[in-house]
Design a protein around this motif. Structure first.
Motif, PDB file in Angstrom:
ATOM      1  N   GLY A   1       0.964  -1.335  -0.080  1.00 59.04           N
ATOM      2  CA  GLY A   1       0.053  -0.004  -0.116  1.00 59.04           C
ATOM      3  C   GLY A   1       0.771   1.268   0.244  1.00 59.04           C
ATOM      4  N   ASN A   2       1.980   1.276   0.745  1.00 57.12           N
ATOM      5  CA  ASN A   2       2.740   2.205   0.833  1.00 57.12           C
ATOM      6  C   ASN A   2       3.666   2.683  -0.457  1.00 57.12           C
ATOM      7  OD1 ASN A   2       3.916   4.204   3.039  1.00 57.12           O
ATOM      8  ND2 ASN A   2       5.906   3.499   2.131  1.00 57.12           N
ATOM      9  N   HIS A   3       3.742   1.497  -1.049  1.00 57.39           N
ATOM     10  CA  HIS A   3       4.481   1.807  -2.406  1.00 57.39           C
ATOM     11  C   HIS A   3       3.425   2.415  -3.626  1.00 57.39           C
ATOM     12  CE1 HIS A   3       7.299   0.840  -5.834  1.00 57.39           C
ATOM     13  NE2 HIS A   3       6.122   0.144  -6.384  1.00 57.39           N
ATOM     14  N   PHE A   4       2.164   1.643  -3.485  1.00 57.70           N
ATOM     15  CA  PHE A   4       0.869   2.126  -4.482  1.00 57.70           C
ATOM     16  C   PHE A   4       0.802   3.723  -4.209  1.00 57.70           C
ATOM     17  CE2 PHE A   4      -3.424   2.956  -4.766  1.00 57.70           C
ATOM     18  CZ  PHE A   4      -3.627   2.743  -6.231  1.00 57.70           C
ATOM     19  N   PHE A   5       0.561   4.119  -2.797  1.00 54.82           N
ATOM     20  CA  PHE A   5       0.146   5.581  -2.774  1.00 54.82           C
ATOM     21  C   PHE A   5       1.412   6.468  -3.178  1.00 54.82           C
ATOM     22  CE2 PHE A   5      -2.651   3.944   0.881  1.00 54.82           C
ATOM     23  CZ  PHE A   5      -3.777   4.285   0.402  1.00 54.82           C
ATOM     24  N   LYS A   6       2.540   6.146  -2.875  1.00 55.92           N
ATOM     25  CA  LYS A   6       3.747   6.974  -3.276  1.00 55.92           C
ATOM     26  C   LYS A   6       4.055   6.868  -4.886  1.00 55.92           C
ATOM     27  CE  LYS A   6       6.878   6.567   0.399  1.00 55.92           C
ATOM     28  NZ  LYS A   6       8.191   6.177   1.027  1.00 55.92           N
ATOM     29  N   GLY A   7       3.498   5.916  -5.601  1.00 52.16           N
ATOM     30  CA  GLY A   7       3.560   5.866  -7.141  1.00 52.16           C
ATOM     31  C   GLY A   7       2.323   6.697  -7.581  1.00 52.16           C
ATOM     32  N   GLN A   8       1.285   6.560  -7.159  1.00 52.23           N
ATOM     33  CA  GLN A   8      -0.079   7.380  -7.501  1.00 52.23           C
ATOM     34  C   GLN A   8       0.149   8.858  -7.407  1.00 52.23           C
ATOM     35  OE1 GLN A   8      -2.800   6.259  -9.156  1.00 52.23           O
ATOM     36  NE2 GLN A   8      -1.408   4.200  -8.983  1.00 52.23           N
ATOM     37  N   GLY A   9       0.750   9.330  -6.197  1.00 52.25           N
ATOM     38  CA  GLY A   9       0.922  10.539  -5.906  1.00 52.25           C
ATOM     39  C   GLY A   9       2.018  11.534  -7.119  1.00 52.25           C
ATOM     40  N   ARG A  10       2.947  10.491  -7.660  1.00 52.49           N
ATOM     41  CA  ARG A  10       3.748  10.904  -8.367  1.00 52.49           C
ATOM     42  C   ARG A  10       3.347  10.936  -9.752  1.00 52.49           C
ATOM     43  NH1 ARG A  10       7.528   7.628  -5.321  1.00 52.49           N
ATOM     44  NH2 ARG A  10       8.546   8.996  -3.841  1.00 52.49           N
ATOM     45  N   LYS A  11       2.253  10.080 -10.194  1.00 54.32           N
ATOM     46  CA  LYS A  11       1.898   9.932 -11.644  1.00 54.32           C
ATOM     47  C   LYS A  11       0.977  11.250 -11.935  1.00 54.32           C
ATOM     48  CE  LYS A  11       1.714   4.983 -11.772  1.00 54.32           C
ATOM     49  NZ  LYS A  11       0.814   3.740 -11.810  1.00 54.32           N
TER      50      LYS A  11
END
Length: 132
Positions: free
Chosen positions: A121-131
């Protein structure tokens, strides 16, 4: 006598710390996991943005949130999340991300609960915020 007071003091301190980071009660957690029909997320870091997930994707999204509580740490708020059941708000909270895991502070009936966000989840959230 001093050592007994110290032990009682430490025990009371542990109880009060645990109370400050209490996880969602089991009935609320189970309902969140089993009954959520849609989820809205707003990202506040990097480029910001938002996503909405529904149906099976909501079930997958919920797998990011652990049953266990989490210690809080000094990090900026990464975003907000709202869980809905048939179009009505059920839970809402704000989430914070660390290096490998994070946590969500969920407010329900005036009480705050803290649940751990797992590494996926942490990885997903970080990736979504950057996209966005």
């Amino acid at each position: 006598m001093f050592s007994l007071l110290l032990i009682v003091g430490l025990a009371n301190s542990a109880v009060s710390q645990k109370a400050t980071t209490q996880a969602l009660p089991m009935p609320l957690y189970i309902r969140m996991m089993d009954s959520t029909t849609s989820i809205d997320v707003v990202f506040m870091l990097d480029k910001g943005g938002s996503i909405s997930v529904e149906g099976r994707n909501a079930k997958m999204f919920n797998s990011f949130f652990e049953r266990e509580t989490s210690p809080t740490f000094n990090a900026p708020q990464a975003g907000t999340v709202m869980w809905q059941i048939n179009g009505k708000e059920f839970l809402s909270g704000k989430f914070f991300l660390g290096d490998t895991t994070g946590y969500v502070v969920i407010t329900k009936n005036g009480k705050e609960y803290v649940n751990r966000i797992n590494s996926q989840g942490n990885h997903f959230f970080k990736g979504q915020g950057r996209k966005q």
